[in-house]
Design a protein around this motif. Structure first.
Motif, PDB file in Angstrom:
ATOM      1  N   VAL A 142     -10.472  10.432 -14.931  1.00 63.29           N
ATOM      2  CA  VAL A 142      -9.551   9.780 -14.010  1.00 63.29           C
ATOM      3  C   VAL A 142     -10.331   9.077 -12.898  1.00 63.29           C
ATOM      4  O   VAL A 142     -11.333   9.592 -12.418  1.00 63.29           O
ATOM      5  CB  VAL A 142      -8.560  10.806 -13.399  1.00 63.29           C
ATOM      6  N   PHE A 143      -9.872   7.889 -12.547  1.00 58.33           N
ATOM      7  CA  PHE A 143     -10.394   7.196 -11.378  1.00 58.33           C
ATOM      8  C   PHE A 143      -9.489   7.583 -10.211  1.00 58.33           C
ATOM      9  O   PHE A 143      -8.351   7.133 -10.126  1.00 58.33           O
ATOM     10  CB  PHE A 143     -10.381   5.677 -11.577  1.00 58.33           C
ATOM     11  N   ARG A 144      -9.985   8.445  -9.347  1.00 60.46           N
ATOM     12  CA  ARG A 144      -9.201   8.887  -8.187  1.00 60.46           C
ATOM     13  C   ARG A 144      -9.382   7.884  -7.044  1.00 60.46           C
ATOM     14  O   ARG A 144     -10.444   7.306  -6.878  1.00 60.46           O
ATOM     15  CB  ARG A 144      -9.651  10.272  -7.735  1.00 60.46           C
ATOM     16  N   MET A 145      -8.320   7.702  -6.307  1.00 53.40           N
ATOM     17  CA  MET A 145      -8.356   6.847  -5.118  1.00 53.40           C
ATOM     18  C   MET A 145      -8.720   5.401  -5.450  1.00 53.40           C
ATOM     19  O   MET A 145      -9.428   4.735  -4.699  1.00 53.40           O
ATOM     20  CB  MET A 145      -9.317   7.415  -4.070  1.00 53.40           C
ATOM     21  N   SER A 146      -8.247   4.896  -6.585  1.00 51.11           N
ATOM     22  CA  SER A 146      -8.407   3.476  -6.890  1.00 51.11           C
ATOM     23  C   SER A 146      -7.544   2.683  -5.932  1.00 51.11           C
ATOM     24  O   SER A 146      -6.589   3.212  -5.355  1.00 51.11           O
ATOM     25  CB  SER A 146      -7.984   3.191  -8.334  1.00 51.11           C
ATOM     26  N   VAL A 147      -7.865   1.414  -5.759  1.00 49.48           N
ATOM     27  CA  VAL A 147      -7.130   0.582  -4.809  1.00 49.48           C
ATOM     28  C   VAL A 147      -6.313  -0.459  -5.567  1.00 49.48           C
ATOM     29  O   VAL A 147      -6.843  -1.240  -6.347  1.00 49.48           O
ATOM     30  CB  VAL A 147      -8.085  -0.113  -3.818  1.00 49.48           C
ATOM     31  N   LEU A 148      -5.006  -0.427  -5.329  1.00 54.41           N
ATOM     32  CA  LEU A 148      -4.068  -1.399  -5.876  1.00 54.41           C
ATOM     33  C   LEU A 148      -3.654  -2.311  -4.727  1.00 54.41           C
ATOM     34  O   LEU A 148      -3.138  -1.840  -3.718  1.00 54.41           O
ATOM     35  CB  LEU A 148      -2.847  -0.677  -6.458  1.00 54.41           C
ATOM     36  N   ASN A 149      -3.941  -3.608  -4.851  1.00 56.20           N
ATOM     37  CA  ASN A 149      -3.562  -4.576  -3.823  1.00 56.20           C
ATOM     38  C   ASN A 149      -2.316  -5.322  -4.295  1.00 56.20           C
ATOM     39  O   ASN A 149      -2.347  -5.974  -5.342  1.00 56.20           O
ATOM     40  CB  ASN A 149      -4.671  -5.593  -3.580  1.00 56.20           C
ATOM     41  N   MET A 150      -1.246  -5.216  -3.518  1.00 54.45           N
ATOM     42  CA  MET A 150      -0.042  -5.982  -3.825  1.00 54.45           C
ATOM     43  C   MET A 150       0.765  -6.176  -2.562  1.00 54.45           C
ATOM     44  O   MET A 150       0.746  -5.348  -1.664  1.00 54.45           O
ATOM     45  CB  MET A 150       0.790  -5.318  -4.925  1.00 54.45           C
ATOM     46  N   PHE A 151       1.431  -7.308  -2.494  1.00 56.80           N
ATOM     47  CA  PHE A 151       2.272  -7.645  -1.344  1.00 56.80           C
ATOM     48  C   PHE A 151       1.477  -7.634  -0.039  1.00 56.80           C
ATOM     49  O   PHE A 151       1.997  -7.296   1.016  1.00 56.80           O
ATOM     50  CB  PHE A 151       3.470  -6.696  -1.238  1.00 56.80           C
ATOM     51  N   GLY A 152       0.176  -7.968  -0.119  1.00 60.58           N
ATOM     52  CA  GLY A 152      -0.668  -8.000   1.071  1.00 60.58           C
ATOM     53  C   GLY A 152      -1.020  -6.628   1.607  1.00 60.58           C
ATOM     54  O   GLY A 152      -1.516  -6.507   2.726  1.00 60.58           O
ATOM     55  N   GLU A 153      -0.784  -5.583   0.843  1.00 60.30           N
ATOM     56  CA  GLU A 153      -1.063  -4.202   1.254  1.00 60.30           C
ATOM     57  C   GLU A 153      -1.999  -3.542   0.253  1.00 60.30           C
ATOM     58  O   GLU A 153      -2.065  -3.940  -0.914  1.00 60.30           O
ATOM     59  CB  GLU A 153       0.240  -3.385   1.316  1.00 60.30           C
ATOM     60  N   ARG A 154      -2.696  -2.513   0.723  1.00 61.08           N
ATOM     61  CA  ARG A 154      -3.563  -1.705  -0.144  1.00 61.08           C
ATOM     62  C   ARG A 154      -2.907  -0.351  -0.371  1.00 61.08           C
ATOM     63  O   ARG A 154      -2.504   0.303   0.577  1.00 61.08           O
ATOM     64  CB  ARG A 154      -4.926  -1.499   0.521  1.00 61.08           C
ATOM     65  N   PHE A 155      -2.836   0.045  -1.627  1.00 62.59           N
ATOM     66  CA  PHE A 155      -2.266   1.335  -2.007  1.00 62.59           C
ATOM     67  C   PHE A 155      -3.301   2.107  -2.812  1.00 62.59           C
ATOM     68  O   PHE A 155      -4.012   1.528  -3.628  1.00 62.59           O
ATOM     69  CB  PHE A 155      -1.016   1.142  -2.879  1.00 62.59           C
ATOM     70  N   LEU A 156      -3.374   3.406  -2.594  1.00 60.15           N
ATOM     71  CA  LEU A 156      -4.274   4.248  -3.375  1.00 60.15           C
ATOM     72  C   LEU A 156      -3.530   4.788  -4.588  1.00 60.15           C
ATOM     73  O   LEU A 156      -2.346   5.118  -4.506  1.00 60.15           O
ATOM     74  CB  LEU A 156      -4.807   5.396  -2.523  1.00 60.15           C
ATOM     75  N   ILE A 157      -4.245   4.876  -5.709  1.00 61.23           N
ATOM     76  CA  ILE A 157      -3.629   5.320  -6.955  1.00 61.23           C
ATOM     77  C   ILE A 157      -4.680   6.015  -7.817  1.00 61.23           C
ATOM     78  O   ILE A 157      -5.851   5.618  -7.820  1.00 61.23           O
ATOM     79  CB  ILE A 157      -2.999   4.126  -7.708  1.00 61.23           C
ATOM     80  N   ASN A 158      -4.271   7.065  -8.516  1.00 61.04           N
ATOM     81  CA  ASN A 158      -5.131   7.734  -9.484  1.00 61.04           C
ATOM     82  C   ASN A 158      -4.802   7.182 -10.861  1.00 61.04           C
ATOM     83  O   ASN A 158      -3.634   7.170 -11.265  1.00 61.04           O
ATOM     84  CB  ASN A 158      -4.907   9.248  -9.463  1.00 61.04           C
TER      85      ASN A 158
END
Length: 149
Positions: free
Chosen positions: A93-109
């Motif tokens: 698993v890639f923990r704490m990956s960064v998803l960029n959408m709507f001008g925001e950064r979200f963390l995702i596993n």
């Protein structure tokens, strides 16, 4: 944990079950119960599928190879049904990956599995905590953001 000869022995954790499915881009666009869009994941532009039917979030082996960080190991292996009668075991698993959408950064596993066509599938494990609402009719995803609440 079990005890053998008076010494504790770490027992294998039971595999957790999950499922996802294989879709081409054309099949994903034609489906009425999912939403797909292009976003940045760990700085790489890719297609992301938002789907309430998946309990976890996944990344393809091909895209995972392009990430800078090395994947970690899941606490318990995950048995993922990726198509009818075809199950794969996932342990990375890639923990704490960064998803960029709507001008925001979200963390995702993101759990690594073989995927054809799509590169990232976002499931319930990310959608619910982030207040996501999926409008399948209009093919929209709304997400609660830090700046807009």
């Amino acid at each position: 944990m079990s005890i053998t000869d008076g010494r504790p022995v770490k027992s294998e954790a039971p595999a957790v079950k999950s499922h996802t499915f294989q879709l081409t881009m054309e099949e994903a666009r034609a489906a009425s119960d999912i939403v797909i869009g292009a976003f940045l994941v760990n700085g790489l532009s890719t297609y992301v599928l938002f789907y309430l039917g998946d309990t976890r979030s996944f990344v393809s082996l091909a895209l995972g190879k392009k990430f800078r960080d090395a994947p970690g190991t899941l606490d318990s292996p995950l048995e993922v049904e990726i198509s009818d009668d075809h199950t794969v075991s996932a342990a990375r698993v890639f923990r704490m990956s960064v998803l960029n959408m709507f001008g925001e950064r979200f963390l995702i596993n993101l759990v690594l599995i073989p995927l054809r066509g799509l590169k990232v599938i976002i499931g319930i494990d990310w959608l619910v905590p982030n207040g996501a609402m999926i409008d399948c009719e209009r093919h929209l995803v709304k997400v609660r953001t830090q700046s807009r609440g």
